[in-house]
Design a protein around this motif. Structure first.
Motif, PDB file in Angstrom:
ATOM      1  N   HIS A  62      -0.013   8.832  10.932  1.00  0.00           N
ATOM      2  CA  HIS A  62      -0.276   9.946   9.633  1.00  0.00           C
ATOM      3  C   HIS A  62       1.106  10.954   9.544  1.00  0.00           C
ATOM      4  O   HIS A  62       1.786  10.812  10.426  1.00  0.00           O
ATOM      5  CB  HIS A  62      -1.802  11.005   9.823  1.00  0.00           C
ATOM      6  CG  HIS A  62      -1.943  11.778   9.082  1.00  0.00           C
ATOM      7  ND1 HIS A  62      -0.755  12.902   8.579  1.00  0.00           N
ATOM      8  CD2 HIS A  62      -2.436  11.901   7.994  1.00  0.00           C
ATOM      9  CE1 HIS A  62      -1.677  13.663   7.673  1.00  0.00           C
ATOM     10  NE2 HIS A  62      -2.782  12.770   6.698  1.00  0.00           N
TER      11      HIS A  62
ATOM     12  N   ALA B 236      -5.908   2.393   4.624  1.00  0.00           N
ATOM     13  CA  ALA B 236      -5.386   1.596   3.349  1.00  0.00           C
ATOM     14  C   ALA B 236      -4.727   1.100   3.918  1.00  0.00           C
ATOM     15  O   ALA B 236      -4.599  -0.473   3.795  1.00  0.00           O
ATOM     16  CB  ALA B 236      -5.415   2.486   2.266  1.00  0.00           C
ATOM     17  N   ILE B 237      -3.321   1.194   4.212  1.00  0.00           N
ATOM     18  CA  ILE B 237      -2.112   0.358   4.754  1.00  0.00           C
ATOM     19  C   ILE B 237      -2.700  -0.582   6.448  1.00  0.00           C
ATOM     20  O   ILE B 237      -2.565  -1.778   5.522  1.00  0.00           O
ATOM     21  CB  ILE B 237      -1.402   1.383   5.265  1.00  0.00           C
ATOM     22  CG1 ILE B 237      -0.450   2.126   4.141  1.00  0.00           C
ATOM     23  CG2 ILE B 237      -0.812   0.621   5.460  1.00  0.00           C
ATOM     24  CD1 ILE B 237       0.178   3.169   4.525  1.00  0.00           C
TER      25      ILE B 237
ATOM     26  N   LYS C  50       0.685  -1.015  -0.419  1.00  0.00           N
ATOM     27  CA  LYS C  50      -0.344   0.115   0.590  1.00  0.00           C
ATOM     28  C   LYS C  50       0.871   1.281   0.164  1.00  0.00           C
ATOM     29  O   LYS C  50       0.384   2.504   0.133  1.00  0.00           O
ATOM     30  CB  LYS C  50      -1.089   0.008   1.006  1.00  0.00           C
ATOM     31  CG  LYS C  50      -1.866  -1.391   1.270  1.00  0.00           C
ATOM     32  CD  LYS C  50      -3.110  -0.656  -0.292  1.00  0.00           C
ATOM     33  CE  LYS C  50      -3.780  -1.890   0.085  1.00  0.00           C
ATOM     34  NZ  LYS C  50      -4.970  -1.575  -1.223  1.00  0.00           N
ATOM     35  N   LYS C  51       2.027   0.930  -0.149  1.00  0.00           N
ATOM     36  CA  LYS C  51       3.274   2.095  -0.525  1.00  0.00           C
ATOM     37  C   LYS C  51       3.435   2.705   0.752  1.00  0.00           C
ATOM     38  O   LYS C  51       3.520   4.046   1.123  1.00  0.00           O
ATOM     39  CB  LYS C  51       2.616   3.643  -1.678  1.00  0.00           C
ATOM     40  CG  LYS C  51       2.092   2.486  -2.802  1.00  0.00           C
ATOM     41  CD  LYS C  51       3.276   1.870  -3.273  1.00  0.00           C
ATOM     42  CE  LYS C  51       3.141   1.156  -4.803  1.00  0.00           C
ATOM     43  NZ  LYS C  51       3.175   0.270  -5.340  1.00  0.00           N
ATOM     44  N   ALA C  52       3.533   2.476   2.076  1.00  0.00           N
ATOM     45  CA  ALA C  52       3.818   3.275   3.228  1.00  0.00           C
ATOM     46  C   ALA C  52       4.900   3.389   2.957  1.00  0.00           C
ATOM     47  O   ALA C  52       6.226   2.939   2.765  1.00  0.00           O
ATOM     48  CB  ALA C  52       3.195   2.007   4.105  1.00  0.00           C
TER      49      ALA C  52
ATOM     50  N   ARG D 293      -6.781   8.990   4.097  1.00  0.00           N
ATOM     51  CA  ARG D 293      -7.332   7.316   3.400  1.00  0.00           C
ATOM     52  C   ARG D 293      -6.310   6.623   3.392  1.00  0.00           C
ATOM     53  O   ARG D 293      -6.269   5.171   2.834  1.00  0.00           O
ATOM     54  CB  ARG D 293      -7.513   7.590   1.839  1.00  0.00           C
ATOM     55  CG  ARG D 293      -8.662   6.832   1.060  1.00  0.00           C
ATOM     56  CD  ARG D 293      -8.939   7.243  -0.569  1.00  0.00           C
ATOM     57  NE  ARG D 293      -9.956   7.715  -0.338  1.00  0.00           N
ATOM     58  CZ  ARG D 293     -10.808   7.912  -1.300  1.00  0.00           C
ATOM     59  NH1 ARG D 293     -10.736   9.078  -2.202  1.00  0.00           N
ATOM     60  NH2 ARG D 293     -12.460   8.610  -0.917  1.00  0.00           N
ATOM     61  N   GLN D 294      -4.505   6.908   2.426  1.00  0.00           N
ATOM     62  CA  GLN D 294      -3.908   5.785   2.617  1.00  0.00           C
ATOM     63  C   GLN D 294      -3.246   5.579   4.071  1.00  0.00           C
ATOM     64  O   GLN D 294      -3.395   3.547   4.166  1.00  0.00           O
ATOM     65  CB  GLN D 294      -2.350   6.387   1.709  1.00  0.00           C
ATOM     66  CG  GLN D 294      -1.806   5.766   2.055  1.00  0.00           C
ATOM     67  CD  GLN D 294      -0.126   6.280   2.021  1.00  0.00           C
ATOM     68  OE1 GLN D 294       0.248   7.425   1.823  1.00  0.00           O
ATOM     69  NE2 GLN D 294       0.651   5.687   1.152  1.00  0.00           N
TER      70      GLN D 294
ATOM     71  N   GLY E  60       1.492   7.361   6.281  1.00  0.00           N
ATOM     72  CA  GLY E  60       1.366   8.008   5.429  1.00  0.00           C
ATOM     73  C   GLY E  60       1.016   8.478   5.220  1.00  0.00           C
ATOM     74  O   GLY E  60       0.543   9.746   6.040  1.00  0.00           O
ATOM     75  N   ASN E  61       0.364   9.166   3.697  1.00  0.00           N
ATOM     76  CA  ASN E  61       0.289  10.725   3.492  1.00  0.00           C
ATOM     77  C   ASN E  61      -0.727  11.910   3.676  1.00  0.00           C
ATOM     78  O   ASN E  61      -1.417  12.301   3.796  1.00  0.00           O
ATOM     79  CB  ASN E  61       1.100  10.937   2.260  1.00  0.00           C
ATOM     80  CG  ASN E  61       2.981  10.855   1.778  1.00  0.00           C
ATOM     81  OD1 ASN E  61       3.305  11.328   2.904  1.00  0.00           O
ATOM     82  ND2 ASN E  61       3.105   9.637   1.065  1.00  0.00           N
ATOM     83  N   SER E  62      -1.748  10.254   3.526  1.00  0.00           N
ATOM     84  CA  SER E  62      -2.725  11.051   4.258  1.00  0.00           C
ATOM     85  C   SER E  62      -4.266  10.014   4.485  1.00  0.00           C
ATOM     86  O   SER E  62      -3.399   8.817   5.076  1.00  0.00           O
ATOM     87  CB  SER E  62      -3.936  11.286   2.695  1.00  0.00           C
ATOM     88  OG  SER E  62      -4.038   9.865   1.516  1.00  0.00           O
TER      89      SER E  62
END
Length: 112
Positions: free
Chosen positions: A91, A50-51, A17-19, A46-47, A42-44
């Motif tokens: 975050h 998702a992670i 999930k691109k953590a 939502r991310q 995560g950058n947001s």
């Protein structure tokens, strides 16, 4: 499932999930909470969700019980307890503020 397999599963889930800034602390003999802390960013909102969701889903698919999930709705710091591994999904701003790596500085970091 061994604790190393569980750790690898969690690592793969957050990486998928691109953590960012993924760190694993070996907590054996340091904390009674878990053998490993996996910390990532995560950058947001939502991310971050998702992670955490990916860790939960992968854990269920592997037949492993998710013991606890905290902070999911606020999406600023989500803690996913999957037994021997506790995953902390931060975050960006909260990661710098809480700085778990400094708090648990006696714990050695691990490469996965």
């Amino acid at each position: 499932m061994t604790k190393q397999t569980l750790l690898q599963m969690a690592y793969n889930a957050v990486e998928d999930k691109k953590a960012e800034d993924i760190v694993v602390l070996n907590m054996e003999g340091i904390s009674l909470l878990a053998d490993y802390f996996l910390i990532c960013t995560g950058n947001s909102d939502r991310q971050v969700q998702a992670i955490a969701r990916a860790v939960i889903e992968q854990s269920h698919e592997a037949g492993n019980e998710v013991k606890s999930v905290e902070g999911f709705d606020s999406a600023r710091w989500i803690l996913v307890d999957i037994g021997d591994v506790v995953v902390h999904v931060f975050h960006k701003d909260e990661r710098d503020y809480y700085n778990l790596e400094r708090l648990w500085r006696e714990a050695p970091t691990m490469e996965i």
